[in-house]
Scaffold this motif. Structure first.
Motif, PDB file in Angstrom:
ATOM      1  N   LEU A 258      -3.779   0.574  10.448  1.00 18.09           N
ATOM      2  CA  LEU A 258      -4.374   0.760   9.126  1.00 18.09           C
ATOM      3  C   LEU A 258      -4.354  -0.536   8.320  1.00 18.09           C
ATOM      4  CD1 LEU A 258      -2.765   4.208   8.173  1.00 18.09           C
ATOM      5  CD2 LEU A 258      -5.196   3.777   8.619  1.00 18.09           C
ATOM      6  N   SER A 259      -3.246  -1.259   8.354  1.00 24.70           N
ATOM      7  CA  SER A 259      -3.133  -2.505   7.590  1.00 24.70           C
ATOM      8  C   SER A 259      -4.172  -3.519   8.044  1.00 24.70           C
ATOM      9  CB  SER A 259      -1.728  -3.091   7.740  1.00 24.70           C
ATOM     10  OG  SER A 259      -0.794  -2.316   7.038  1.00 24.70           O
ATOM     11  N   PHE A 260      -4.311  -3.689   9.358  1.00 22.04           N
ATOM     12  CA  PHE A 260      -5.302  -4.651   9.873  1.00 22.04           C
ATOM     13  C   PHE A 260      -6.713  -4.225   9.496  1.00 22.04           C
ATOM     14  CE2 PHE A 260      -8.343  -5.869  13.158  1.00 22.04           C
ATOM     15  CZ  PHE A 260      -8.248  -7.265  13.067  1.00 22.04           C
ATOM     16  N   THR A 261      -7.028  -2.944   9.685  1.00 18.99           N
ATOM     17  CA  THR A 261      -8.387  -2.455   9.419  1.00 18.99           C
ATOM     18  C   THR A 261      -8.773  -2.619   7.953  1.00 18.99           C
ATOM     19  OG1 THR A 261      -8.151  -0.829  11.193  1.00 18.99           O
ATOM     20  CG2 THR A 261      -9.907  -0.455   9.594  1.00 18.99           C
ATOM     21  N   LEU A 262      -7.855  -2.308   7.059  1.00 11.31           N
ATOM     22  CA  LEU A 262      -8.159  -2.379   5.632  1.00 11.31           C
ATOM     23  C   LEU A 262      -8.211  -3.810   5.117  1.00 11.31           C
ATOM     24  CD1 LEU A 262      -5.876   0.571   4.458  1.00 11.31           C
ATOM     25  CD2 LEU A 262      -8.378   0.543   4.416  1.00 11.31           C
ATOM     26  N   ASN A 263      -7.420  -4.700   5.708  1.00  6.94           N
ATOM     27  CA  ASN A 263      -7.345  -6.073   5.197  1.00  6.94           C
ATOM     28  C   ASN A 263      -8.354  -7.027   5.835  1.00  6.94           C
ATOM     29  OD1 ASN A 263      -4.934  -6.692   3.243  1.00  6.94           O
ATOM     30  ND2 ASN A 263      -4.203  -5.123   4.659  1.00  6.94           N
ATOM     31  N   VAL A 264      -8.817  -6.734   7.043  1.00  8.71           N
ATOM     32  CA  VAL A 264      -9.737  -7.666   7.699  1.00  8.71           C
ATOM     33  C   VAL A 264     -11.145  -7.064   7.863  1.00  8.71           C
ATOM     34  CG1 VAL A 264     -10.142  -9.164   9.688  1.00  8.71           C
ATOM     35  CG2 VAL A 264      -7.819  -8.850   8.815  1.00  8.71           C
ATOM     36  N   PRO A 265     -11.363  -6.085   8.746  1.00 11.45           N
ATOM     37  CA  PRO A 265     -12.730  -5.558   8.884  1.00 11.45           C
ATOM     38  C   PRO A 265     -13.324  -5.017   7.584  1.00 11.45           C
ATOM     39  CG  PRO A 265     -11.363  -4.805  10.698  1.00 11.45           C
ATOM     40  CD  PRO A 265     -10.443  -5.453   9.722  1.00 11.45           C
ATOM     41  N   LEU A 266     -12.518  -4.295   6.813  1.00  9.72           N
ATOM     42  CA  LEU A 266     -13.048  -3.708   5.578  1.00  9.72           C
ATOM     43  C   LEU A 266     -13.450  -4.781   4.578  1.00  9.72           C
ATOM     44  CD1 LEU A 266     -13.694  -1.267   3.813  1.00  9.72           C
ATOM     45  CD2 LEU A 266     -11.310  -1.299   3.012  1.00  9.72           C
ATOM     46  N   THR A 267     -12.617  -5.797   4.374  1.00 14.52           N
ATOM     47  CA  THR A 267     -12.957  -6.840   3.391  1.00 14.52           C
ATOM     48  C   THR A 267     -14.142  -7.676   3.864  1.00 14.52           C
ATOM     49  OG1 THR A 267     -11.299  -8.345   4.319  1.00 14.52           O
ATOM     50  CG2 THR A 267     -10.598  -6.940   2.494  1.00 14.52           C
TER      51      THR A 267
ATOM     52  N   GLY B 138      -3.637   2.757   0.359  1.00 10.86           N
ATOM     53  CA  GLY B 138      -3.391   1.586  -0.488  1.00 10.86           C
ATOM     54  C   GLY B 138      -2.090   0.903  -0.137  1.00 10.86           C
ATOM     55  N   GLY B 139      -1.092   1.675   0.278  1.00 14.96           N
ATOM     56  CA  GLY B 139       0.175   1.083   0.708  1.00 14.96           C
ATOM     57  C   GLY B 139       0.016   0.283   1.990  1.00 14.96           C
ATOM     58  N   ALA B 140      -0.817   0.777   2.921  1.00 10.73           N
ATOM     59  CA  ALA B 140      -1.107   0.009   4.141  1.00 10.73           C
ATOM     60  C   ALA B 140      -1.868  -1.255   3.800  1.00 10.73           C
ATOM     61  CB  ALA B 140      -1.898   0.878   5.122  1.00 10.73           C
ATOM     62  N   LEU B 141      -2.785  -1.159   2.847  1.00  7.29           N
ATOM     63  CA  LEU B 141      -3.516  -2.333   2.372  1.00  7.29           C
ATOM     64  C   LEU B 141      -2.572  -3.387   1.810  1.00  7.29           C
ATOM     65  CD1 LEU B 141      -6.374  -3.565   1.560  1.00  7.29           C
ATOM     66  CD2 LEU B 141      -6.033  -2.415  -0.637  1.00  7.29           C
ATOM     67  N   ALA B 142      -1.477  -2.941   1.194  1.00  7.21           N
ATOM     68  CA  ALA B 142      -0.529  -3.853   0.542  1.00  7.21           C
ATOM     69  C   ALA B 142       0.304  -4.664   1.532  1.00  7.21           C
ATOM     70  CB  ALA B 142       0.405  -3.061  -0.374  1.00  7.21           C
ATOM     71  N   VAL B 143       0.390  -4.233   2.782  1.00  7.07           N
ATOM     72  CA  VAL B 143       1.188  -4.892   3.822  1.00  7.07           C
ATOM     73  C   VAL B 143       2.621  -5.131   3.326  1.00  7.07           C
ATOM     74  CG1 VAL B 143       1.200  -6.710   5.591  1.00  7.07           C
ATOM     75  CG2 VAL B 143      -0.949  -6.054   4.528  1.00  7.07           C
ATOM     76  N   GLN B 144       3.261  -4.041   2.915  1.00  2.00           N
ATOM     77  CA  GLN B 144       4.668  -4.098   2.509  1.00  2.00           C
ATOM     78  C   GLN B 144       5.503  -3.130   3.349  1.00  2.00           C
ATOM     79  OE1 GLN B 144       5.365  -3.907  -1.751  1.00  2.00           O
ATOM     80  NE2 GLN B 144       3.469  -5.015  -2.173  1.00  2.00           N
ATOM     81  N   ASN B 145       5.027  -2.876   4.531  1.00  2.56           N
ATOM     82  CA  ASN B 145       5.614  -1.985   5.519  1.00  2.56           C
ATOM     83  C   ASN B 145       5.227  -0.534   5.230  1.00  2.56           C
ATOM     84  OD1 ASN B 145       7.104  -1.469   7.933  1.00  2.56           O
ATOM     85  ND2 ASN B 145       8.408  -3.210   7.402  1.00  2.56           N
TER      86      ASN B 145
ATOM     87  N   LEU C 293      -3.934 -10.114  -1.481  1.00  4.75           N
ATOM     88  CA  LEU C 293      -2.688  -9.769  -0.810  1.00  4.75           C
ATOM     89  C   LEU C 293      -1.521 -10.617  -1.324  1.00  4.75           C
ATOM     90  CD1 LEU C 293      -1.389  -8.022   1.370  1.00  4.75           C
ATOM     91  CD2 LEU C 293      -1.923  -9.813   3.030  1.00  4.75           C
ATOM     92  N   VAL C 294      -1.728 -11.922  -1.463  1.00  7.75           N
ATOM     93  CA  VAL C 294      -0.658 -12.808  -1.932  1.00  7.75           C
ATOM     94  C   VAL C 294      -0.252 -12.462  -3.365  1.00  7.75           C
ATOM     95  CG1 VAL C 294      -0.108 -15.200  -2.550  1.00  7.75           C
ATOM     96  CG2 VAL C 294      -1.229 -14.697  -0.372  1.00  7.75           C
ATOM     97  N   LEU C 295      -1.227 -12.237  -4.234  1.00  6.20           N
ATOM     98  CA  LEU C 295      -0.915 -11.904  -5.625  1.00  6.20           C
ATOM     99  C   LEU C 295      -0.157 -10.583  -5.728  1.00  6.20           C
ATOM    100  CD1 LEU C 295      -4.221 -12.955  -7.430  1.00  6.20           C
ATOM    101  CD2 LEU C 295      -2.028 -14.154  -7.441  1.00  6.20           C
ATOM    102  N   CYS C 296      -0.603  -9.597  -4.969  1.00  3.72           N
ATOM    103  CA  CYS C 296       0.067  -8.293  -5.029  1.00  3.72           C
ATOM    104  C   CYS C 296       1.450  -8.332  -4.377  1.00  3.72           C
ATOM    105  CB  CYS C 296      -0.807  -7.223  -4.375  1.00  3.72           C
ATOM    106  SG  CYS C 296      -2.178  -6.701  -5.427  1.00  3.72           S
ATOM    107  N   HIS C 297       1.604  -9.143  -3.327  1.00  5.98           N
ATOM    108  CA  HIS C 297       2.928  -9.301  -2.738  1.00  5.98           C
ATOM    109  C   HIS C 297       3.924  -9.767  -3.796  1.00  5.98           C
ATOM    110  CE1 HIS C 297       2.073  -9.660   1.865  1.00  5.98           C
ATOM    111  NE2 HIS C 297       2.286  -8.436   1.487  1.00  5.98           N
ATOM    112  N   HIS C 298       3.599 -10.851  -4.458  1.00  2.85           N
ATOM    113  CA  HIS C 298       4.584 -11.446  -5.362  1.00  2.85           C
ATOM    114  C   HIS C 298       4.756 -10.642  -6.644  1.00  2.85           C
ATOM    115  CE1 HIS C 298       5.557 -14.914  -2.931  1.00  2.85           C
ATOM    116  NE2 HIS C 298       4.273 -14.988  -2.617  1.00  2.85           N
TER     117      HIS C 298
END
Length: 373
Positions: free
Chosen positions: A157-166, A79-86, A188-193
């Protein structure tokens, strides 16, 4: 000092995801719509993303406020990789520096003293310390195989979870592009902010009932947006506590999740600040405010009232200390020595007497300080 260089990779991610969320996602919603299945997945992804940062990155790995089963740590790591917050390493290293040097402009990575924009997002946009790791402050994470694996494979992990998975999930419910736009970009934008609000708004807007040693503030509105992280003055005062919202009625779903997992045997060693320590911090802040109020009032015998205030404050602290001492004795005896239960009963009786005395002292303290509230 060298002029900070723009981090174009980070700027591209933030700008690109924001533009797609503001313009492409609404266009798709108007022309195609988002199905109920996609909205259900969106809520699930929001929770997975957000709670992985608050319960995982923050309270588990950065502060070690509890321990978790490997399966839970794996879910949070993904889930942290999904969040793209490093990665876990980078995120926790920065956060530990933040607590160690809070509000110091040159040492706190996202110091609120450098401005709202800087603490919210600006600190990540330039080549300063945002992507650097201090090996000395994450030695424990290097011994965690899940944290190490996630950090080593973070971008994949971030790319796989955010693009292929979605895309795949969207395809399975009949709208692949809708899946990418709603589960990927918009989420991603909502969770970032919502996370960034903790670094920015939670240091500008709210109250400081526990300590004024930092800019961190408690704000129930921000708690609603950040899965309970808005009680930030409490957190900065008692950073090892697994709770942020202390009271039962305070919105802290991260605390509730950790507690439910504990009941299921999936988390353990939940750290709590002793109640007397918390009450002493609150009383100290009340004393400071009452003293300031007394000194600001003209035509009053300030010396008399300051002495009386100090006397009642010290009496409250002594009552708290005595109560806490007996309470600890009672708990230790009850837990460890079954053969001495009669002694535990006597301690419990004494503890009830001390509780009555403490409540009387609380009333006297409250009545006195409220005269100058």
């Amino acid at each position: 000092m060298n002029t900070p260089k723009p981090r174009w990779d980070v700027i591209t991610i933030f700008a690109g995801t924001t533009l797609v969320t503001l313009f492409v996602a609404p266009w798709h919603a108007i022309t195609h719509g988002f199905s109920n299945a996609l909205w259900a997945l969106f809520v699930l992804f929001m929770l997975w993303n957000g709670l992985s940062i608050t319960a995982g990155y923050h309270r588990l790995w950065a502060h070690k406020s509890y321990k978790a089963h490997p399966a839970i740590r794996l879910v949070f790591a993904l889930g942290g990789a999904l969040a793209v917050q490093n990665s876990i390493r980078v995120w926790c290293s920065n956060h530990r520096r933040h607590h160690q040097h809070v509000d110091e402009p040159d040492r706190d990575p996202y110091a609120a003293t450098r401005g709202l924009w800087f603490s919210h997002i600006g600190w990540m946009l330039f080549d300063r310390d945002a992507a650097k790791v201090d090996p000395a402050n994450i030695k424990d994470l290097e011994r965690d195989p899940i944290a190490r694996w996630q950090s080593d494979n973070y971008w994949l992990l971030s790319f796989t979870l955010n693009v292929p998975l979605t895309l795949l999930l969207g395809y399975l419910v009949g709208d692949a592009w809708g899946g990418l736009l709603l589960l990927g970009f918009t989420r991603l934008v909502l969770c970032h902010h919502s996370t960034f609000f903790i670094n920015s708004l939670a240091h500008y807007w709210g109250t400081r009932p526990y300590s004024e040693n930092s800019t961190a503030r408690d704000n129930p509105v921000i708690a609603l947006l950040t899965y309970g992280e808005g009680y930030h003055n409490f957190h900065h005062t008692f950073q090892w506590d697994y709770r942020n919202g202390l009271r039962w009625y305070q919105f802290d779903p991260t605390k509730w999740l950790i507690r439910v997992l504990n009941l299921l045997g999936l988390t353990s060693h939940l750290k709590r600040t002793p109640p007397e320590t918390i009450e002493q911090s609150i009383a100290t802040m009340q004393l400071i405010k009452a003293q300031e109020a007394i000194k600001s009032i003209r035509f009053i015998d300030s010396e008399y009232w300051l002495e009386r205030l100090e006397h009642e404050y010290n009496s409250l602290l002594r009552s708290l200390e005595t109560w806490a001492e007996y309470r600890q004795q009672w708990m230790d005896l009850k837990r460890k020595d079954i053969a001495r239960q009669w002694e535990a009963t006597e301690l419990r009786r004494k503890l009830k007497e001390l509780e009555l005395e403490l409540n009387d002292q609380r009333e006297r303290w409250h009545s006195l300080r409220m005269q100058f509230a």
